[in-house]
Design an enzyme around this catalytic site. Structure first.
Site, PDB file in Angstrom:
ATOM      1  N   SER A 167      33.721  44.912  41.870  1.00 12.30           N
ATOM      2  CA  SER A 167      32.726  43.907  41.525  1.00 12.30           C
ATOM      3  C   SER A 167      31.327  44.542  41.527  1.00 12.30           C
ATOM      4  O   SER A 167      31.082  45.485  40.776  1.00 12.30           O
ATOM      5  CB  SER A 167      32.838  42.710  42.466  1.00 12.30           C
ATOM      6  OG  SER A 167      32.052  41.638  42.002  1.00 12.30           O
ATOM      7  N   ASP A 272      39.335  36.265  35.428  1.00 11.90           N
ATOM      8  CA  ASP A 272      38.022  36.597  35.993  1.00 11.90           C
ATOM      9  C   ASP A 272      36.926  36.155  35.031  1.00 11.90           C
ATOM     10  O   ASP A 272      36.970  36.509  33.845  1.00 11.90           O
ATOM     11  CB  ASP A 272      37.961  38.115  36.216  1.00 11.90           C
ATOM     12  CG  ASP A 272      36.681  38.583  36.885  1.00 11.90           C
ATOM     13  OD1 ASP A 272      35.779  37.759  37.117  1.00 11.90           O
ATOM     14  OD2 ASP A 272      36.584  39.793  37.155  1.00 11.90           O
ATOM     15  N   HIS A 302      39.044  36.898  39.954  1.00 17.53           N
ATOM     16  CA  HIS A 302      38.132  37.898  40.488  1.00 17.53           C
ATOM     17  C   HIS A 302      38.466  38.125  41.968  1.00 17.53           C
ATOM     18  O   HIS A 302      38.695  37.184  42.722  1.00 17.53           O
ATOM     19  CB  HIS A 302      36.684  37.414  40.343  1.00 17.53           C
ATOM     20  CG  HIS A 302      35.660  38.467  40.613  1.00 17.53           C
ATOM     21  ND1 HIS A 302      35.401  39.491  39.734  1.00 17.53           N
ATOM     22  CD2 HIS A 302      34.837  38.661  41.675  1.00 17.53           C
ATOM     23  CE1 HIS A 302      34.455  40.266  40.232  1.00 17.53           C
ATOM     24  NE2 HIS A 302      34.098  39.785  41.415  1.00 17.53           N
TER      25      HIS A 302
END
Length: 332
Positions: A167, A272, A302
């Site tokens: 991320s 995501d 995610h």
């Protein structure tokens, strides 16, 4: 060793979302939600310990070592070294956050590898590029200090280093690669590749996957916007180079930044909100001649690898194949 699913929170929903619990005060300061920390472990199948990086900035590294055989292995069987940057939108979490600690333990065992996780400065107290500076310092630690670390000296192969992030950490890994891995002599270390797992990217214009993320359990649109507002330099919008490099960089600047970048593994999941950005990143890297292994069709949300063991196993298998030199090259 911590189990990813045991240490992680339950499968999230928007009402319990940690990003939505960040309280932003009128003076610009924030109150973060409580997240339990795990200490390093001197027992179990994966050992861990903390070492300082820059005491003046309170940055540090947590090393993870799969319990070694005795006597130490011959050089031919030493472990690759994965420098890892955790996620959290540049605003939350640390190396000790229970789910990232467990994930690093699991990855160290599964690849196997020595994992070096960076505890970096967070926004908004330290807006970007502070986290990028810390990431670059961690890469330089591989050059300047890692050989003197007893675990790496005995069990690590510094000629096989990889820079990885999840991320916001994936965003950092890309930036660290641009800053430090293009022609800079890092010997005795050598960075053989970047692993960009669900890299956190943004833009002013919404992508289709962002537009339908209003009620996403992990990264709802409101939280996504909040994180960028806290992390980017004051006054910047989401088309800034830090969040939208493909749009912000001219063709000449992109060519200069990407020429000589190590091969990249880019991973993403179809559930995501960032998946469109991640696929755009793959295309942009390919356009500029970067060797890319794209795995952007994982199932799930995610950060699902933090709370779904099957997703973690799929990610670690992709990392293992990339580290060993296997995998499907999209462009070279």
């Amino acid at each position: 060793m911590g189990d990813v699913t045991a240490a992680a929170p339950p499968s999230p929903d928007k009402s319990s979302n940690l990003f939505m619990q960040i309280a932003v005060h009128p003076d610009g300061t924030i109150t973060r939600p409580f997240v339990p920390d795990a200490p390093p472990s001197a027992t179990g199948p994966v050992l861990s310990r903390d070492v300082p990086l820059d005491a003046s900035l309170a940055t540090s590294l947590r090393l993870y070592l799969p319990r070694p055989a005795s006597p130490p292995p011959p050089p031919s069987s030493k472990l690759p070294v994965i420098l890892y940057f955790h996620g959290g939108g540049f605003v939350l979490f640390s190396t000790g956050s229970v789910f990232y600690h467990a994930s690093c333990e699991a990855m160290a065992a599964a690849v196997p590898a020595i994992v070096v996780s960076l505890d970096y400065r967070l926004a908004p107290e330290h807006r970007l590029p502070a986290a990028y500076d810390d990431a670059a310092s961690a890469v330089l630690w591989l050059r300047d200090a890692a050989a003197g670390d007893p675990w790496i000296a005995a069990h690590g192969d510094l000629s096989r280093c990889f820079v990885m992030g999840s991320s916001s950490g994936g965003n950092m890994a890309f930036n660290a690669g641009v800053r430090t891995c293009r022609g800079l002599d890092l010997s005795p270390a050598a960075v053989r590749g970047l692993v960009l797992h669900q890299p956190y990217l943004g833009g002013v214009a919404r992508t289709p996957s962002e537009e339908k993320s209003g009620d996403d359990a992990v990264l709802p649109l409101e939280a996504n916007d909040k994180l960028w507002s806290l992390a980017l330099p004051a006054g910047a919008d989401r088309d800034h180079e830090f969040s939208n490099p493909a749009k912000a960089m001219s063709a000449a600047a992109a060519a200069a930044a990407l020429t000589g970048l190590p091969r990249c593994l880019v991973t993403g999941s179809d559930g995501d909100p960032l998946i469109d950005r991640q696929r755009e990143l793959v295309a942009w890297l390919m356009e500029h001649g970067v060797e890319v292994v794209a795995k952007t069709d994982f199932a799930g949300s995610h950060a699902a690898e933090l709370f779904v063991k099957e997703t973690a196993d799929e990610l670690f298998a992709a990392v293992r194949a990339f580290v060993s030199g296997d995998g499907d090259v999209v462009h070279s």
